[in-house]
Design a protein around this motif. Structure first.
Motif, PDB file in Angstrom:
ATOM      1  N   TRP A 134       0.830  -1.201   0.000  1.00  0.00           N
ATOM      2  CA  TRP A 134       0.000   0.000   0.000  1.00  0.00           C
ATOM      3  C   TRP A 134       0.863   1.250   0.000  1.00  0.00           C
ATOM      4  CZ3 TRP A 134       0.104   3.335   4.314  1.00  0.00           C
ATOM      5  CH2 TRP A 134       0.721   2.812   5.463  1.00  0.00           C
ATOM      6  N   LEU A 135       0.285   2.285  -0.571  1.00  0.00           N
ATOM      7  CA  LEU A 135       0.948   3.588  -0.630  1.00  0.00           C
ATOM      8  C   LEU A 135       0.128   4.600   0.144  1.00  0.00           C
ATOM      9  CD1 LEU A 135       1.840   3.753  -4.436  1.00  0.00           C
ATOM     10  CD2 LEU A 135       3.433   3.380  -2.538  1.00  0.00           C
ATOM     11  N   PRO A 136       0.765   5.374   1.018  1.00  0.00           N
ATOM     12  CA  PRO A 136       0.012   6.429   1.699  1.00  0.00           C
ATOM     13  C   PRO A 136      -0.454   7.462   0.693  1.00  0.00           C
ATOM     14  CG  PRO A 136       2.366   6.635   2.139  1.00  0.00           C
ATOM     15  CD  PRO A 136       2.189   5.345   1.407  1.00  0.00           C
ATOM     16  N   THR A 137      -1.627   8.025   0.950  1.00  0.00           N
ATOM     17  CA  THR A 137      -2.168   9.054   0.068  1.00  0.00           C
ATOM     18  C   THR A 137      -1.326  10.319   0.188  1.00  0.00           C
ATOM     19  OG1 THR A 137      -4.386   8.141   0.291  1.00  0.00           O
ATOM     20  CG2 THR A 137      -4.222  10.430  -0.460  1.00  0.00           C
ATOM     21  N   PRO A 167      -2.008  -0.454  -4.981  1.00  0.00           N
ATOM     22  CA  PRO A 167      -1.443   0.082  -3.732  1.00  0.00           C
ATOM     23  C   PRO A 167      -2.074   1.399  -3.277  1.00  0.00           C
ATOM     24  CG  PRO A 167       0.301  -0.775  -5.129  1.00  0.00           C
ATOM     25  CD  PRO A 167      -0.956  -0.815  -5.957  1.00  0.00           C
ATOM     26  N   GLU A 168      -2.479   2.254  -4.224  1.00  0.00           N
ATOM     27  CA  GLU A 168      -3.072   3.520  -3.799  1.00  0.00           C
ATOM     28  C   GLU A 168      -4.453   3.301  -3.167  1.00  0.00           C
ATOM     29  OE1 GLU A 168      -4.076   3.016  -8.217  1.00  0.00           O
ATOM     30  OE2 GLU A 168      -2.395   2.586  -6.854  1.00  0.00           O
ATOM     31  N   GLY A 200      -3.885   1.850   0.197  1.00  0.00           N
ATOM     32  CA  GLY A 200      -3.460   2.944   1.074  1.00  0.00           C
ATOM     33  C   GLY A 200      -4.646   3.733   1.605  1.00  0.00           C
ATOM     34  N   GLN A 201      -5.658   3.941   0.776  1.00  0.00           N
ATOM     35  CA  GLN A 201      -6.877   4.605   1.252  1.00  0.00           C
ATOM     36  C   GLN A 201      -7.522   3.787   2.369  1.00  0.00           C
ATOM     37  OE1 GLN A 201      -9.279   4.938  -2.288  1.00  0.00           O
ATOM     38  NE2 GLN A 201      -8.220   6.760  -3.034  1.00  0.00           N
ATOM     39  N   GLY A 231      -5.415   4.020   5.587  1.00  0.00           N
ATOM     40  CA  GLY A 231      -5.557   5.335   6.210  1.00  0.00           C
ATOM     41  C   GLY A 231      -6.907   5.518   6.875  1.00  0.00           C
TER      42      GLY A 231
END
Length: 720
Positions: free
Chosen positions: A379-382, A499-500, A503-504, A507
């Motif tokens: 995952w990627l943080p926003t 991943p985006e 990430g949501q 979060g």
């Protein structure tokens, strides 16, 4: 003997299993699965049933507290409401079925969530729905809205439970994937809760309710997949509901539970007979044997595969005390429902499915449930939102009129008037207020219900958006006079393999968990709905929060209806935050800037202040989308009296700073209210007054009758 299809890579993919997952099955079994076994693994290992992409993060949520009797993991959550009584509640999605077949998809969503509640021994007292649709101008939106609303009303009205609140929104991200989140709550004696864990070896496994058909076969797998241009091919996976059968099923189950015959009970929802049998066995540490020729069917020639994966509605599975078999059967005969012993519990870790003496599936039961795959998805943080672009000058009166007549902020009466919100005669505050309120029958207590999320915030800043969803639910309960008790969640997101998107999800979970902890509103049940995408385009992250609150006395109810001689007071701090605001979205088609940040300590302090002030105030309303101007106008419409606010400024009038309320009260009570605010450190300011026939914002004036007509007419004009 039935000839089963050859298991090919295409067939594996069609069942929603990856090549790695299929290899895992082969290693676990030390052989290739049969076609029926493939279907069973497909059902139990999909996202809808296994939570394989979300389990890691769901474990971080606060789920306990002195008020919690049963947290996540059962059919529904249970909280103590005092006097030996408990409230049982849950929220669940029926998104994919509702997009494919709106009426039946929404109707069976109501049926499923009601079964989750009465399976635990509770009598349903309220439902809600959180609905998200595409743009009003989209060619499918009108038929989806009408079909979903009709389906909800048709099922709930016939069953006989009040629909007392919810949400409705429109946004282009839902053009290809509407969201239909259904909530239900019921009352039970705290010492008479029924659970799903089987116990005892050799106990009869009993099928209850309606007959099994081919409707809904593969529905759980379909609900864990994206849509594409083959969407119409999925129509047969949508279930068909019968609310009158469901009503009889509830009454039969309640009567059966009073006989002492029930060891454990589970409704047949997603994945039908498969999921209900496996979950009962897994929770009880037992195996299960089923003999499918004993299953009541309404269609001829059904295969083992079809029977195990059918999602025909209004069905239950029970483990029965054998000495009570005759008593139990008599109850279901009385209600003209099927009652059939279709198997038994066994000591081994085994799920054995037979049909006419032929073994159709022989699987380690733990592999299907407790040992299902669990992924730690990348995952990627926003990324932090860019600063909001400069806003042009606006006319406050024109802006308010545009907001209040937009489909997103107009009156929802056109929707809820199609639902029966007064059946059972205990509804005290109907839909359209901050929270719906239902009396606890035969007492002076009441329960408040609300559902909240702002998806724009969740996309711009998932952590703050997750906090805000819980905080707004907290405010809606406090503004109604209720002490918040607990929450249920319905986490609607796109493809978790991106991943985006993951990430949501991460979060939002962080924000939800933080807010539930500080506001003492543990998550006791819920649902995760992923892969809400069409042709690769995902929805806005939409983690819906359903919340419940307790009023010790119906005299404690606070309404949003001011008197014409009241003054208007603002609780909380105003900075004029316009990023991701309703004003930007509705007037300028923009969704830029950061989401408003949530001070959880201030939220709790301000909410407790509003509840403490109930004896001094006439009305209260929380501030959310549209800010101060929209909230004041809604109070004016409810009170049928004008309102005037002297201060001007776009940020002041339409900013969406959190933790704020509007209070209406007699001027004579202001000194005492101000003293209470000073004592508790709550920001308080007198900002205007009610009365007259206009809504006045500084020097801008609108006739109240024009605003009222615009507010009430938008949805009927669009969809009626």
């Amino acid at each position: 003997m039935t000839i089963e299809p050859e298991i090919t890579p295409a067939l594996i993919e069609a069942h929603g299993l990856s090549a790695d997952e299929y290899d895992r099955i082969i290693r676990r079994l030390n052989r290739a699965p049969t076609y029926t076994e493939l279907g069973i693994f497909s059902a139990m290992w999909n996202e809808h049933c296994s939570y394989k992409s979300s389990k890691k993060w769901l474990r971080t949520l606060p789920t306990t507290g002195p008020q919690v009797i049963c947290g996540p993991g059962e059919n529904a959550g249970v909280v103590d409401i005092g006097d030996g009584q408990a409230l049982v509640f849950k929220m669940e999605s029926h998104n994919h079925p509702s997009y494919i077949e709106p009426h039946q998809g929404a109707a069976t969503g109501i049926g499923g969530i009601l079964r989750d509640v009465f399976t635990m021994g509770a009598r349903p007292i309220a439902t809600m729905n959180a609905l998200s649709f595409g743009e009003v101008s989209h060619p499918k939106t009108r038929s989806l809205v009408n079909g979903v609303v009709e389906g909800i009303g048709a099922y709930g009205n016939c069953f006989g439970v009040p629909n007392i609140g919810g949400e409705l929104r429109f946004h282009k991200s839902y053009n290809g994937n509407c969201l239909v989140n259904a909530f239900a709550a019921g009352l039970a004696d705290a010492d008479k809760i029924f659970y799903s864990a089987a116990s005892g070896v050799g106990m009869p496994v009993v099928y209850l309710g309606a007959k099994t058909g081919r409707d809904g076969v593969g529905g759980a797998t379909m609900a864990s997949a994206e849509f594409d241009d083959s969407i119409e091919d999925k129509r047969p996976t949508v279930q068909v509901g019968d609310p009158f059968t469901e009503k009889r099923l509830m009454e039969a189950c309640q009567e059966l539970m009073r006989t002492g015959a029930v060891i454990s009970i589970q409704d047949m929802g997603a994945a039908g007979l498969t999921c209900s049998a496996v979950e009962m066995g897994d929770k009880g540490g037992l195996g299960v044997r089923l003999d499918l020729e004993k299953v009541p069917c309404r269609e001829t020639g059904m295969t083992a595969y079809e029977m195990m994966l059918s999602e025909s509605q209004e069905r239950m599975l029970m483990v029965l005390r054998p000495e009570k078999e005759a008593v139990a059967k008599a109850v279901f005969d009385k209600w003209d429902l099927d009652f059939a012993i279709v198997g038994e519990t066994i000591a081994e870790d085994r799920f054995l499915v037979c049909m006419n003496g032929e073994v159709k599936a022989d699987l380690p039961l733990k592999a299907l449930s407790g040992d299902a795959p669990e992924y730690d998805r990348p995952w990627l943080p926003t990324a932090a939102a860019a600063d909001m672009a400069e806003l042009p000058q606006i006319d406050a009166a024109a802006a308010l009129l545009s907001l209040i007549s937009s489909p997103n902020y107009a009156s929802r009466a056109w929707v809820w008037e199609q639902y029966d919100h007064t059946v059972m005669a205990d509804t005290l505050v109907r839909p359209g207020s901050d929270a719906g309120i239902v009396r606890v029958h035969g007492t002076n207590k009441a329960i408040a219900f609300t559902s909240d999320v702002t998806p724009r915030y969740c996309r711009a800043n998932p952590v703050e958006g997750g906090k805000q969803a819980v905080a707004e639910a907290f405010r809606n309960l406090c503004a109604s006079g209720a002490r918040p008790l607990a929450t249920t969640d319905n986490l609607n997101f796109g493809n978790p393999q991106k991943p985006e998107i993951m990430g949501q999800f991460v979060g939002c979970i962080e924000g939800i968990g933080a807010a539930c902890l500080v506001l003492d509103m543990p998550i006791v049940s819920g649902n995760v709905s992923l892969y809400n995408e069409t042709d690769g385009r995902g929805i806005l992250p939409t983690p819906t929060i359903g919340a419940v609150g307790l009023l010790d006395s119906v005299e404690d109810i606070i309404r949003a209806v001011p008197d014409s001689a009241d003054i208007l007071v603002l609780v909380g701090e105003t900075q004029g935050h316009l990023g991701q605001s309703a004003l930007l979205a509705e007037l300028f088609g923009r969704e830029d800037g950061d989401a408003p940040h949530v001070d959880l300590g201030a939220e709790r302090r301000n909410g407790e202040f509003v509840r403490a002030a109930r004896g001094l105030i006439t009305a209260a309303h929380d501030l959310a989308d549209g800010g101060l101007a929209l909230a004041a106008a809604e109070m004016a419409i409810a009170g049928k009296c004008g309102v005037s606010i002297a201060q001007t400024g776009t940020g002041y009038l339409f900013g969406e700073d959190q933790g704020r309320y509007l209070l209406a009260l007699p001027a004579d009570n202001l000194p005492e209210l101000a003293a209470l605010a000073a004592e508790t450190g709550v920001p308080l300011a007198e900002i205007g007054a009610f009365g007259g026939e206009n809504i006045t914002l500084g020097t801008a004036t609108l006739p109240l009758n024009i605003v009222t007509a615009a507010h009430r007419g938008a949805l009927p004009q669009a969809f009626g």
